[in-house]
Scaffold this motif. Structure first.
Motif, short mmCIF file in Angstrom:
data_model
loop_
_atom_site.label_atom_id
_atom_site.label_comp_id
_atom_site.label_asym_id
_atom_site.label_seq_id
_atom_site.Cartn_x
_atom_site.Cartn_y
_atom_site.Cartn_z
N SER A 73 27.78 41.02 43.58
CA SER A 73 28.76 42.17 43.18
C SER A 73 28.07 41.84 41.75
O SER A 73 27.83 41.16 40.66
N ASN A 74 29.40 43.42 40.56
CA ASN A 74 28.61 43.32 39.56
C ASN A 74 29.06 42.79 38.66
O ASN A 74 30.71 43.72 38.29
N VAL A 83 28.96 42.62 34.77
CA VAL A 83 28.66 42.38 33.65
C VAL A 83 30.23 42.92 33.57
O VAL A 83 30.10 42.76 31.74
N LYS A 101 31.91 40.12 31.92
CA LYS A 101 31.44 39.03 30.89
C LYS A 101 31.52 39.93 29.91
O LYS A 101 31.41 39.54 28.82
N GLN A 102 30.90 41.41 29.99
CA GLN A 102 31.28 42.58 28.54
C GLN A 102 32.21 42.43 28.08
O GLN A 102 33.02 41.86 26.82
#
Lengths: 261, 104
Positions: B24-25, B27, B30-31
């Motif tokens: 799964s994404n 990002v 995390k951003q």
């Protein structure tokens, strides 16, 4: 948080240049200790510190680019210049070894029999495994280009498959070359032929391993959704490096393996 | 035979692609984590594992700096040189004994 009025990246203070420098000190002095005093402790400690430094430094760059958005177009331009300059320096590195090869092979001395290959040396058949290696690297150049187009077109599955195939081909080249080294009828100590052969192809093999590792990191990043259709410079840098490794092999094959036999 | 090869191809494609495709994404999460205004530098912003790895690396760096000073000192180098000479000497003596005994 203060906002900057420019598009450039003012990096946070980082400990990794210092740890990298200490690692380099230990690796070089460790190399001297190994050669002269038969002890590898210093060199191994230096290598561990180098690996830790590389992992954390590049992890931080990924964080700065992918998670914090610092890699704006002007910053990316700088990164592109940096990678191009680095690859250019590597070209000059290999040029030196090609110079050494042609210096000895174009005017072979009486001490080696006045001929090239020198008397007593059985060169490898250029139409055997070396030709297969050429095909493997050329094919990997095709698959890495396929991976790039897949990323640019937003084809996630194809990008993962083509990148994985490129890495497999790189691994296959390394395996084949290791087998050739093991089976070779001459060693690095066998006159200037052995020296030029193993130093030039050996450094090339090391660069193949580095390139394969770079691509493997890109594969992990692609799987984790780091790359977008417009912004995937990490992959482009890896692909440039891979094409450079391929071109160096072509020169090695033509001059050392084929002409040199 | 051809159907078996086809089945093998499908299996290979599935096993290479499936676990990667199921990822799964993460990002955006995390951003959010790395853009938080907490004053932490980038090399420590990921949490306690960052701090652990950083401390371990720095301890190794300091230790190794002292290691180089000690290991490359003239006294230690001389000791190592003597130890190597002893090893080479004892190897040569053993070799002489073996060759002289076999020559009879």
């Amino acid at each position: 948080m203060a906002h900057q009025a420019h598009a450039y990246h003012m990096v946070d203070p980082s400990p990794w240049p210092l740890t990298g420098a200490v690692a380099a000190l230990l690796m070089t002095s460790g190399l001297a200790m190994w050669f002269h005093y038969n002890t590898t402790t210093l060199m191994i400690l230096g290598t561990i510190l180098l690996l830790l430094t590389m992992y954390q430094w590049w992890r931080d760059i990924v964080r700065e680019g992918t998670y914090q958005g610092h890699h704006t177009p002007p910053v990316q331009k700088g990164l592109r210049y940096g990678m191009i300059l680095f690859i250019t320096s590597e070209v000059f590195f290999f040029l030196g070894f090609f110079w050494a090869f042609f210096h000895s092979s174009l005017a072979p001395t009486p001490e080696i029999g006045g001929c090239w290959p020198p008397t007593g040396i059985t060169p490898l058949d250029p139409f055997g495994v070396p030709l297969l290696n050429t095909a493997v690297l050329l094919a990997s150049g095709v698959t890495v280009t396929w991976a790039h187009h897949s990323i640019m077109e937003g084809e996630r599955k194809q990008a993962i498959q083509s990148l994985a195939l490129t890495i497999l081909l790189g691994g296959y080249f390394t395996f084949l070359q290791a087998m050739e080294y093991y089976e070779a009828p001459f060693t690095i100590a066998d006159s200037v032929y052995g020296s030029t052969f193993f130093v030039a192809t050996g450094f090339h093999g090391l660069h193949v391993i580095i390139g394969t590792t770079f691509l493997a990191v890109c594969l992990l990043r692609q799987i984790n959704y780091h790359f977008t259709v417009e912004h995937h410079f990490g992959f482009e840098a890896a692909a440039w490096y891979w094409h450079f490794v391929d071109v160096v092999w072509l020169f090695l094959y033509i001059s050392i393996y084929w002409w040199g036999s | 035979m051809f159907r078996q090869i086809q089945a093998l191809q499908v299996l290979a494609r599935r096993s290479i692609g499936s676990s990667a495709m199921r990822q799964s994404n993460k990002v955006p999460n995390k951003q959010k984590m790395f853009q938080e205004d907490n004053g932490m530098p980038i090399h420590l912003k990921g949490g306690s594992s960052d701090a652990l790895l950083y401390r371990g690396t720095m301890v190794l760096t300091v230790l190794e700096t002292f290691c180089v000073e000690f290991a490359c000192s003239p006294r230690v180098c001389e000791q190592q040189r003597r130890a190597n000479r002893r090893d080479i000497f004892s190897f040569r003596v053993k070799k002489e004994l073996v060759t002289s005994s076999t020559s009879w």
